[in-house]
Design a protein around this motif. Structure first.
Motif, PDB file in Angstrom:
ATOM      1  N   GLY A 189       0.967  -1.152   0.076  1.00 37.14           N
ATOM      2  CA  GLY A 189       0.080   0.167   0.012  1.00 37.14           C
ATOM      3  C   GLY A 189       0.744   1.389   0.084  1.00 37.14           C
ATOM      4  O   GLY A 189       2.094   1.091   0.151  1.00 37.14           O
ATOM      5  N   PRO A 190       0.126   2.363  -0.095  1.00 38.78           N
ATOM      6  CA  PRO A 190       1.014   3.575  -0.260  1.00 38.78           C
ATOM      7  C   PRO A 190       1.495   3.934   1.292  1.00 38.78           C
ATOM      8  O   PRO A 190       1.143   3.637   2.153  1.00 38.78           O
ATOM      9  CB  PRO A 190       0.017   4.777  -0.617  1.00 38.78           C
ATOM     10  N   CYS A 191       2.686   4.938   0.948  1.00 34.76           N
ATOM     11  CA  CYS A 191       3.552   5.559   2.132  1.00 34.76           C
ATOM     12  C   CYS A 191       3.114   7.018   2.031  1.00 34.76           C
ATOM     13  O   CYS A 191       2.434   7.463   1.213  1.00 34.76           O
ATOM     14  CB  CYS A 191       4.864   5.263   2.077  1.00 34.76           C
ATOM     15  N   PRO A 192       3.296   7.693   3.246  1.00 31.87           N
ATOM     16  CA  PRO A 192       2.669   9.073   3.332  1.00 31.87           C
ATOM     17  C   PRO A 192       3.394  10.107   2.057  1.00 31.87           C
ATOM     18  O   PRO A 192       2.758  11.202   1.809  1.00 31.87           O
ATOM     19  CB  PRO A 192       3.614   9.539   4.477  1.00 31.87           C
ATOM     20  N   ILE A 193       4.332   9.720   1.461  1.00 34.07           N
ATOM     21  CA  ILE A 193       4.815  10.502   0.287  1.00 34.07           C
ATOM     22  C   ILE A 193       4.507   9.950  -1.107  1.00 34.07           C
ATOM     23  O   ILE A 193       4.743  10.720  -2.124  1.00 34.07           O
ATOM     24  CB  ILE A 193       6.442  10.712   0.261  1.00 34.07           C
ATOM     25  N   HIS A 194       3.348   9.077  -1.195  1.00 36.45           N
ATOM     26  CA  HIS A 194       2.966   8.862  -2.505  1.00 36.45           C
ATOM     27  C   HIS A 194       1.754   9.842  -2.748  1.00 36.45           C
ATOM     28  O   HIS A 194       0.946  10.286  -1.928  1.00 36.45           O
ATOM     29  CB  HIS A 194       2.129   7.348  -2.306  1.00 36.45           C
ATOM     30  N   ARG A 195       1.661  10.094  -4.125  1.00 41.17           N
ATOM     31  CA  ARG A 195       0.774  10.903  -4.463  1.00 41.17           C
ATOM     32  C   ARG A 195      -0.320  10.126  -4.844  1.00 41.17           C
ATOM     33  O   ARG A 195      -0.706   9.421  -5.938  1.00 41.17           O
ATOM     34  CB  ARG A 195       1.222  11.365  -6.169  1.00 41.17           C
ATOM     35  N   ARG A 196      -1.559  10.493  -3.983  1.00 37.54           N
ATOM     36  CA  ARG A 196      -2.946   9.310  -4.194  1.00 37.54           C
ATOM     37  C   ARG A 196      -3.333  10.007  -5.638  1.00 37.54           C
ATOM     38  O   ARG A 196      -4.004   8.806  -6.051  1.00 37.54           O
ATOM     39  CB  ARG A 196      -3.598  10.162  -3.099  1.00 37.54           C
ATOM     40  N   SER A 197      -3.268  10.873  -6.138  1.00 37.71           N
ATOM     41  CA  SER A 197      -3.909  11.161  -7.542  1.00 37.71           C
ATOM     42  C   SER A 197      -2.910  10.534  -8.686  1.00 37.71           C
ATOM     43  O   SER A 197      -3.686  10.274  -9.727  1.00 37.71           O
ATOM     44  CB  SER A 197      -3.875  12.840  -7.920  1.00 37.71           C
ATOM     45  N   PHE A 198      -1.923   9.999  -8.233  1.00 33.99           N
ATOM     46  CA  PHE A 198      -1.195   9.081  -9.378  1.00 33.99           C
ATOM     47  C   PHE A 198      -1.259   7.733  -9.145  1.00 33.99           C
ATOM     48  O   PHE A 198      -0.851   6.928 -10.070  1.00 33.99           O
ATOM     49  CB  PHE A 198       0.423   9.450  -9.326  1.00 33.99           C
ATOM     50  N   ILE A 199      -1.654   7.020  -8.071  1.00 37.38           N
ATOM     51  CA  ILE A 199      -1.615   5.914  -7.912  1.00 37.38           C
ATOM     52  C   ILE A 199      -2.926   4.746  -7.926  1.00 37.38           C
ATOM     53  O   ILE A 199      -2.990   3.718  -7.467  1.00 37.38           O
ATOM     54  CB  ILE A 199      -0.801   5.527  -6.530  1.00 37.38           C
ATOM     55  N   GLY A 200      -3.899   5.572  -8.503  1.00 37.24           N
ATOM     56  CA  GLY A 200      -5.369   4.793  -8.540  1.00 37.24           C
ATOM     57  C   GLY A 200      -5.206   3.591  -9.352  1.00 37.24           C
ATOM     58  O   GLY A 200      -6.172   2.740  -9.232  1.00 37.24           O
TER      59      GLY A 200
END
Length: 255
Positions: free
Chosen positions: A238-249
């Protein structure tokens, strides 16, 4: 008694660049193969330097065109495409007579060469500015607006106020300084190339530090871009705090 090849080699090594032709003349009749090879090597290096200086002159075409401006600032960014980490912009004002050999678009340079050039740029520049925009802010305003924001921050952080901006391909909104957008500017302008190197090295260092904080994604190697290793870790952990949520869908549900 003639000098040994070792003594002649030491002369070449200690000579300033402008003194080399006189050494070629001094030893041109020396038939020893070691001396002939020494002269040939230095002549080849000088030819290489001459070609590099000619290339640099071509990369100064915009700086010469706008030389009426005392402070010309190159602007570039790095990090538009990664799945994680900030977008970083660099702003660099170089002295008009500044020579930095081998400067080029950061993407065309090895990591080692970028590091070397980064140090030289920081030492020689009139001013260097950095702008950083976080992944959360990227998600909030979109990557294009975040890039503009990083560029504005980089300009604002300069200790010298530029009179003209040379930008890599974009015109930055809400900046009251004359701008020139140059397509592929990081390969055409020494100022923009310097900014691209500063931005790239700065962001790479940040991602290497993030790799210590958030291990498992390979940030030190992939710098947040979507490598196979990175995507597999993202799907598994899963994502960590520095992942761009708008990029990883595409890789993480409910991102």
């Amino acid at each position: 008694m003639s000098k040994s090849i070792g003594e002649i080699k030491a002369e070449f090594e200690q000579a300033e660049e402008e003194m080399l032709p006189s050494l070629y003349e001094l030893y041109r009749d020396d038939t020893r193969s070691g001396v002939r090879k020494l002269i040939a090597r230095y002549q080849k290096e000088q030819e290489k330097l001459a070609a590099e200086r000619e290339r640099l002159e071509q990369m100064r075409i915009f700086e010469r065109e706008y030389e009426r401006f005392a402070y010309i600032c190159g602007i570039d960014e790095v990090g538009r495409g990664p799945l994680a980490g900030p977008v970083v912009a660099g702003a660099v004002i170089l002295p008009k007579d500044c020579e930095i050999l081998w400067i080029n678009d950061s993407k065309k340079l090895s990591a080692k060469k970028r590091e070397e050039l980064y140090t030289e740029i920081v030492e020689k520049a009139d001013a260097v500015g950095i702008g950083v925009v976080s992944p959360d802010r990227i998600d909030e305003i979109n990557i294009l607006q975040a890039t503009y924001e990083a560029m504005r921050k980089a300009i604002q952080s300069l200790k010298v106020t530029p009179q003209l901006l040379l930008n890599d391909a974009v015109t930055i909104p809400r900046v009251n300084i004359p701008q020139v957008a140059i397509v592929k500017g990081d390969a055409k302008s020494v100022s923009i190339a310097a900014a691209s190197i500063v931005a790239k090295v700065t962001r790479d260092h940040m991602m290497e530090e993030y790799d210590q904080t958030y291990p498992g994604y390979g940030f030190a190697q992939n710098k947040g871009y979507g490598s196979k290793e990175h995507i597999e870790a993202l799907k598994k952990t899963g994502p960590c705090p520095i992942h761009r949520r708008s990029f990883i869908g595409h890789f993480v549900k409910d991102s």
